[in-house]
Design an enzyme around this catalytic site. Structure first.
Site, PDB file in Angstrom:
ATOM      1  N   LYS A  40       0.814  -1.229   0.000  1.00  0.00           N
ATOM      2  CA  LYS A  40       0.000   0.000   0.000  1.00  0.00           C
ATOM      3  C   LYS A  40       0.842   1.270   0.000  1.00  0.00           C
ATOM      4  CE  LYS A  40      -3.821  -2.313   2.120  1.00  0.00           C
ATOM      5  NZ  LYS A  40      -4.829  -2.398   3.143  1.00  0.00           N
ATOM      6  N   ASP A  66      -9.500   2.303   3.288  1.00  0.00           N
ATOM      7  CA  ASP A  66      -9.369   1.479   4.506  1.00  0.00           C
ATOM      8  C   ASP A  66      -9.850   2.210   5.750  1.00  0.00           C
ATOM      9  OD1 ASP A  66      -8.370  -0.889   3.476  1.00  0.00           O
ATOM     10  OD2 ASP A  66      -6.280  -0.231   3.588  1.00  0.00           O
TER      11      ASP A  66
HETATM   12  P1  NDP Z   1       2.067  -3.909   5.740  1.00  0.00           P
HETATM   13  O1  NDP Z   1       2.951  -4.903   5.105  1.00  0.00           O
HETATM   14  O2  NDP Z   1       2.033  -2.509   5.229  1.00  0.00           O
HETATM   15  O3  NDP Z   1       2.421  -3.824   7.327  1.00  0.00           O
HETATM   16  C1  NDP Z   1       2.567  -4.967   8.074  1.00  0.00           C
HETATM   17  C2  NDP Z   1       2.931  -4.606   9.528  1.00  0.00           C
HETATM   18  O4  NDP Z   1       2.863  -5.823  10.256  1.00  0.00           O
HETATM   19  C3  NDP Z   1       4.306  -4.016   9.745  1.00  0.00           C
HETATM   20  O5  NDP Z   1       4.232  -3.025  10.740  1.00  0.00           O
HETATM   21  C4  NDP Z   1       5.123  -5.211  10.239  1.00  0.00           C
HETATM   22  O6  NDP Z   1       6.144  -4.869  11.181  1.00  0.00           O
HETATM   23  C5  NDP Z   1       4.077  -6.001  10.979  1.00  0.00           C
HETATM   24  N1  NDP Z   1       4.316  -7.431  10.999  1.00  0.00           N
HETATM   25  C6  NDP Z   1       4.361  -8.287   9.947  1.00  0.00           C
HETATM   26  N2  NDP Z   1       4.532  -9.554  10.376  1.00  0.00           N
HETATM   27  C7  NDP Z   1       4.587  -9.488  11.738  1.00  0.00           C
HETATM   28  C8  NDP Z   1       4.756 -10.465  12.767  1.00  0.00           C
HETATM   29  N3  NDP Z   1       4.896 -11.762  12.484  1.00  0.00           N
HETATM   30  N4  NDP Z   1       4.751 -10.049  14.053  1.00  0.00           N
HETATM   31  C9  NDP Z   1       4.608  -8.742  14.346  1.00  0.00           C
HETATM   32  N5  NDP Z   1       4.465  -7.769  13.432  1.00  0.00           N
HETATM   33  C10 NDP Z   1       4.446  -8.145  12.138  1.00  0.00           C
HETATM   34  O7  NDP Z   1       0.603  -4.566   5.730  1.00  0.00           O
HETATM   35  P2  NDP Z   1      -0.810  -3.872   5.557  1.00  0.00           P
HETATM   36  O8  NDP Z   1      -0.930  -2.772   6.563  1.00  0.00           O
HETATM   37  O9  NDP Z   1      -1.070  -3.572   4.148  1.00  0.00           O
HETATM   38  O10 NDP Z   1      -1.819  -5.077   5.945  1.00  0.00           O
HETATM   39  C11 NDP Z   1      -1.797  -5.641   7.228  1.00  0.00           C
HETATM   40  C12 NDP Z   1      -2.897  -6.694   7.403  1.00  0.00           C
HETATM   41  O11 NDP Z   1      -4.189  -6.115   7.339  1.00  0.00           O
HETATM   42  C13 NDP Z   1      -2.870  -7.799   6.359  1.00  0.00           C
HETATM   43  O12 NDP Z   1      -3.035  -9.024   7.028  1.00  0.00           O
HETATM   44  C14 NDP Z   1      -4.053  -7.496   5.473  1.00  0.00           C
HETATM   45  O13 NDP Z   1      -4.583  -8.674   4.911  1.00  0.00           O
HETATM   46  C15 NDP Z   1      -5.028  -6.869   6.468  1.00  0.00           C
HETATM   47  N6  NDP Z   1      -5.996  -5.964   5.848  1.00  0.00           N
HETATM   48  C16 NDP Z   1      -7.343  -6.241   5.862  1.00  0.00           C
HETATM   49  C17 NDP Z   1      -8.259  -5.379   5.311  1.00  0.00           C
HETATM   50  C18 NDP Z   1      -9.710  -5.690   5.349  1.00  0.00           C
HETATM   51  O14 NDP Z   1     -10.469  -5.125   4.557  1.00  0.00           O
HETATM   52  N7  NDP Z   1     -10.168  -6.526   6.256  1.00  0.00           N
HETATM   53  C19 NDP Z   1      -7.860  -4.147   4.657  1.00  0.00           C
HETATM   54  C20 NDP Z   1      -6.443  -3.897   4.738  1.00  0.00           C
HETATM   55  C21 NDP Z   1      -5.557  -4.802   5.286  1.00  0.00           C
HETATM   56  P3  NDP Z   1       7.657  -4.379  10.747  1.00  0.00           P
HETATM   57  O15 NDP Z   1       7.538  -2.916  10.467  1.00  0.00           O
HETATM   58  O16 NDP Z   1       8.463  -4.676  11.970  1.00  0.00           O
HETATM   59  O17 NDP Z   1       8.027  -5.193   9.557  1.00  0.00           O
END
Ligand code: NDP
Length: 270
Positions: free
Chosen positions: A64, A100
């Site tokens: 995103k 979102d």
């Molecule tokens: P991003 O990749 O932009 O961000 C992911 C975040 O999660 C980062 O801050 C990362 O931390 C953290 N992270 C990833 N893996 C882990 C872990 N194992 N433990 C702890 N922290 C973790 O993702 P998005 O914001 O685009 O999406 C996030 C989630 O939201 C997804 O699962 C997506 O499917 C869901 N979503 C659902 C929507 C809906 O309509 N229901 C809409 C939008 C999203 P770090 O910075 O340390 O890497």
């Protein structure tokens, strides 16, 4: 043919094709179809979009922020958030929007105003939710495993923390915006710390949909009212659909999408 699609990694789990195609079919908007495109490398997002001749798309995890960078113009909330989840072609330009934030706020509307909120994760979804909370004057703390993404929130005056600097106190709403639990069985925070927050919270929401994530399962064990990302998915999709098909009737599209997801009419907490 109006070609639309979800772009991200992973996309195999995505229900966006199901709900958008249901609305397209029932409103008789063919020729149009909504597909899914796996984009492993975020740098390729725009070239994949262009190469397939997409008219519009939804951009999901983890691209995103790239979607914001690679569109020709970001409008409205996308501009403020620095993350786009919806692209629409306008002439030879691609316009980025973010649905979102309003989608999430609609999904959690039944809880009223929480006193303190904890947002786990600091990616594109966390940005959208944190800005929405901040706009309403809600107290929000963003807790991420690493410090690298926190500057955005600090600049907006939103409280931040990492696993090394866990915030104290009670949060009545805890939101998981990390992808922990999407493809694996991990928790978004180390279990003792997470349990400590959940024991004192009232509501837990996971942006992930279609499954009871380990985060939601733990929250239920502690007696919280929980919601997965299904209602948010439907709400943000309705707003995206309006960008793809301007003038479509919002309430009707919303009902079609909820029906396709087999969601109840009212938002249910359990
Ligand atoms: P991003 O990749 O932009 O961000 C992911 C975040 O999660 C980062 O801050 C990362 O931390 C953290 N992270 C990833 N893996 C882990 C872990 N194992 N433990 C702890 N922290 C973790 O993702 P998005 O914001 O685009 O999406 C996030 C989630 O939201 C997804 O699962 C997506 O499917 C869901 N979503 C659902 C929507 C809906 O309509 N229901 C809409 C939008 C999203 P770090 O910075 O340390 O890497």
């Amino acid at each position: 043919m109006k070609l639309l699609g979800i772009l991200g990694n992973p996309v195999s789990h995505s229900l966006s094709p199901l709900i958008h195609n249901a609305a397209i079919g029932e409103l008789g908007l063919q020729p149009a179809v909504y597909t899914r495109l796996l984009v492993e490398n975020g740098a390729d997002l725009r070239s994949v979009f262009d190469a397939h001749g997409l008219f519009g798309g939804n951009i999901t995890v983890p691209h995103k922020e790239e979607a914001f960078v690679q569109c020709d113009e970001a409008r409205g909330l996308a501009q403020r958030i620095g993350a786009a989840n919806t692209w629409v072609r306008e002439g030879d330009r691609v316009i980025g929007y973010n649905t979102d934030a309003p989608g999430f706020m609609e999904a959690i509307a039944p809880i009223g105003t929480p006193k303190r909120t904890l947002i786990l994760g600091a990616g594109g979804t966390a940005k959208a939710i944190a800005v929405a909370f901040s706009d309403r004057g809600w107290d929000a703390t963003v807790l991420n495993r690493s410090a690298s993404r926190l500057d955005f929130f600090k600049a907006l005056g939103i409280k931040t923390a990492t696993w090394e600097t866990l915030p104290g106190g009670t949060f009545d709403l805890v939101v998981n915006t990390t992808s922990a639990g999407l493809k694996d069985d991990s928790l978004p925070l180390e279990k003792p710390a997470l349990e400590d927050y959940l024991k004192r919270a009232r509501f837990a929401v996971d942006a992930i949909y279609g499954k009871v994530t380990p985060f939601l399962a733990l929250a239920r064990q502690h007696g919280l009212q929980t919601q997965d990302g299904g209602a948010m998915l439907a709400a943000q999709a309705v707003l995206a659909f309006e960008h793809f098909f301007p003038g479509s009737e919002r309430a009707r599209v919303a009902q079609m999408m909820k029906d396709a997801l087999q969601l109840p009419k009212e938002i249910v907490w359990r």
